[in-house]
Write an enzyme that holds these catalytic residues in place. Sequence first.
Site, PDB file in Angstrom:
ATOM      1  N   GLY A  11     -10.273  19.914   3.132  1.00  0.00           N
ATOM      2  CA  GLY A  11     -10.607  19.724   4.599  1.00  0.00           C
ATOM      3  C   GLY A  11      -9.941  18.296   4.770  1.00  0.00           C
ATOM      4  O   GLY A  11     -10.344  17.429   4.273  1.00  0.00           O
ATOM      5  N   THR A 140     -13.585  13.146   1.743  1.00  0.00           N
ATOM      6  CA  THR A 140     -14.397  14.191   2.416  1.00  0.00           C
ATOM      7  C   THR A 140     -15.257  13.682   3.683  1.00  0.00           C
ATOM      8  O   THR A 140     -16.384  12.914   3.339  1.00  0.00           O
ATOM      9  CB  THR A 140     -15.046  14.873   1.532  1.00  0.00           C
ATOM     10  N   ASP A 142     -17.639  15.405   4.290  1.00  0.00           N
ATOM     11  CA  ASP A 142     -18.999  15.938   3.738  1.00  0.00           C
ATOM     12  C   ASP A 142     -19.793  14.790   2.934  1.00  0.00           C
ATOM     13  O   ASP A 142     -20.942  14.947   3.110  1.00  0.00           O
ATOM     14  CB  ASP A 142     -18.923  17.229   2.726  1.00  0.00           C
ATOM     15  N   MET A 188     -20.838  20.452  10.719  1.00  0.00           N
ATOM     16  CA  MET A 188     -20.390  20.636   9.122  1.00  0.00           C
ATOM     17  C   MET A 188     -21.063  20.021   7.975  1.00  0.00           C
ATOM     18  O   MET A 188     -21.936  18.906   8.317  1.00  0.00           O
ATOM     19  CB  MET A 188     -18.847  20.253   9.092  1.00  0.00           C
ATOM     20  N   GLY A 189     -20.814  20.189   6.707  1.00  0.00           N
ATOM     21  CA  GLY A 189     -21.221  19.435   5.517  1.00  0.00           C
ATOM     22  C   GLY A 189     -21.485  20.321   4.294  1.00  0.00           C
ATOM     23  O   GLY A 189     -21.868  19.802   3.430  1.00  0.00           O
ATOM     24  N   ARG A 190     -21.035  21.692   4.468  1.00  0.00           N
ATOM     25  CA  ARG A 190     -21.498  22.586   3.463  1.00  0.00           C
ATOM     26  C   ARG A 190     -22.763  22.532   2.953  1.00  0.00           C
ATOM     27  O   ARG A 190     -23.779  22.710   3.441  1.00  0.00           O
ATOM     28  CB  ARG A 190     -20.337  22.398   2.535  1.00  0.00           C
ATOM     29  N   LEU A 300     -13.531  19.746  15.798  1.00  0.00           N
ATOM     30  CA  LEU A 300     -13.733  18.797  16.528  1.00  0.00           C
ATOM     31  C   LEU A 300     -13.933  17.538  15.759  1.00  0.00           C
ATOM     32  O   LEU A 300     -13.757  16.399  16.005  1.00  0.00           O
ATOM     33  CB  LEU A 300     -14.335  18.759  17.633  1.00  0.00           C
ATOM     34  N   GLN A 301     -15.248  17.831  14.997  1.00  0.00           N
ATOM     35  CA  GLN A 301     -15.755  16.471  14.480  1.00  0.00           C
ATOM     36  C   GLN A 301     -14.841  15.648  13.311  1.00  0.00           C
ATOM     37  O   GLN A 301     -15.059  14.556  12.968  1.00  0.00           O
ATOM     38  CB  GLN A 301     -17.129  16.934  13.630  1.00  0.00           C
TER      39      GLN A 301
HETATM   40  O1  F6P Z   1     -14.487  20.310   3.143  1.00  0.00           O
HETATM   41  C1  F6P Z   1     -14.711  19.616   4.238  1.00  0.00           C
HETATM   42  C2  F6P Z   1     -14.960  20.844   5.216  1.00  0.00           C
HETATM   43  O2  F6P Z   1     -14.910  20.270   6.608  1.00  0.00           O
HETATM   44  C3  F6P Z   1     -16.630  21.311   5.357  1.00  0.00           C
HETATM   45  O3  F6P Z   1     -17.501  20.483   5.887  1.00  0.00           O
HETATM   46  C4  F6P Z   1     -16.373  22.617   5.733  1.00  0.00           C
HETATM   47  O4  F6P Z   1     -17.525  23.513   5.435  1.00  0.00           O
HETATM   48  C5  F6P Z   1     -15.286  22.974   5.293  1.00  0.00           C
HETATM   49  O5  F6P Z   1     -14.303  22.011   4.922  1.00  0.00           O
HETATM   50  C6  F6P Z   1     -14.424  24.097   6.259  1.00  0.00           C
HETATM   51  O6  F6P Z   1     -13.264  24.463   5.428  1.00  0.00           O
HETATM   52  P1  F6P Z   1     -11.983  24.914   6.174  1.00  0.00           P
HETATM   53  O7  F6P Z   1     -11.455  24.167   7.221  1.00  0.00           O
HETATM   54  O8  F6P Z   1     -11.034  25.158   5.214  1.00  0.00           O
HETATM   55  O9  F6P Z   1     -12.608  26.460   6.679  1.00  0.00           O
END
Ligand code: F6P
Length: 408
Positions: A11, A140, A142, A188-190, A300-301
């Site tokens: 990402g 990252t 995250d 976000m942040g999984r 956006l973030q």
């Molecule tokens: O790995 C960073 C991240 O932005 C996470 O926070 C988010 O869950 C994921 O990537 C989203 O991935 P993608 O942009 O591939 O949908």
Amino acid sequence: MKNIIVGQSGGPTAVINSSIVGVYKKAKELGYDHVYGMVNGIEGFIKGNFIDLDDYLKDKDNIELLRRTPSAFLGSCRYKLPKFESDPETYKRIFQLLEDNEIDTFLYTGGNDSMDTVKMLSDYAKDNNKPQRFMGVPKTIDNDLPITDHCPGYGSCAKYIATSIKEIIRDNESFNKSRLTVCIVEIMGRHAGWLAAAAALAKGDDCSGVDAIYLPETTFDLKEFLNLINDLKYKKDSIVIAVSEGVKTTDGRFVCELNDEDLAVDAFGHKQLSGCATTLCHIVAKETGLKTRAIELSTLQRAASHIASLTDIEEAEAVGARAVEEANKGNTGMMVTLKREQDNPYKCTTDVFDVHHIANAEKKIPLEWIDLENHQMKDEFITYARPLIMGELTPIFKDGVPTHLIRK
Ligand code: F6P
């Protein structure tokens, strides 16, 4: 010839391009002839797709522009490198490309999954007496890479979140109780809550802060959540709640799966998390009758270079430069880390660590930093995160919008 190549993976962030700047400047200083950039990470490199960064960065103005350009200038990928046993041809191809182009150093900017690529390639090179060096450059939003104090990309995303939350609270406070709105902001942040926790940074003399923060580090209790809202609706004219996209209920399901929709899965098996705020807003509206608003900060973030943290930009550049220095000294199979020397005044240096201890691992927020009872962050988190969002780098505006450097 002494050439080096750098790729971007995973990402994007608002400052990932500053690491490219760090790599380019340091490589030129150390006498590398060509600094190449993989187009779309290793996935593009395998297809022979790479560019010479001289074509863009010889011009100093472009370096300044790249520092202010969000997302991956080189293009990114979510490509899982196969194991050698299952696909030896891919390894042969990668090393052939490196040899043919006299590239002795391979740098990869990314998070946990990308460090797995660095690990596998450096292991292969060692086992097969190949001379090339492989170094990881952390990145990252995250902030979940272990060993390093924090990850470039996090500070800028956290700054955007804190700023946006502050603005959302101002907006939501405009009306009185007769039009009380429950605003749920999805961040976000999984599987780690570092970004959602950054909502706590909005609080100050001019902002009362969010009413609650829900993190993936703890289980999400729907009943308790509704009780909190039912309680707050008598006490407040505005309710703003920050929730991580990765929160799970007691049965182990992501909240965004409560609407029974199947989530898409990427090459690394990660579910695409989205819709948590919308799901919760539907439940709140149904159960309480209150007006709700779901805000998904989404792309956006992580793309907000207009409000990037200068500290983050400088550290992203520093980790790129350090990776070149280490590879030039002969190091391989390592990732550059950020080492906090002190909080106040904030001081941080770079170091390196064996990538085997970093690849595929996830660092969560220490539970002692979370006020579990009130769903807030304790001072320990604020002390940790505040320095990372400090400083600004003004965009270069044209026609009223920031300008970016793009590949031609
Ligand atoms: O790995 C960073 C991240 O932005 C996470 O926070 C988010 O869950 C994921 O990537 C989203 O991935 P993608 O942009 O591939 O949908």
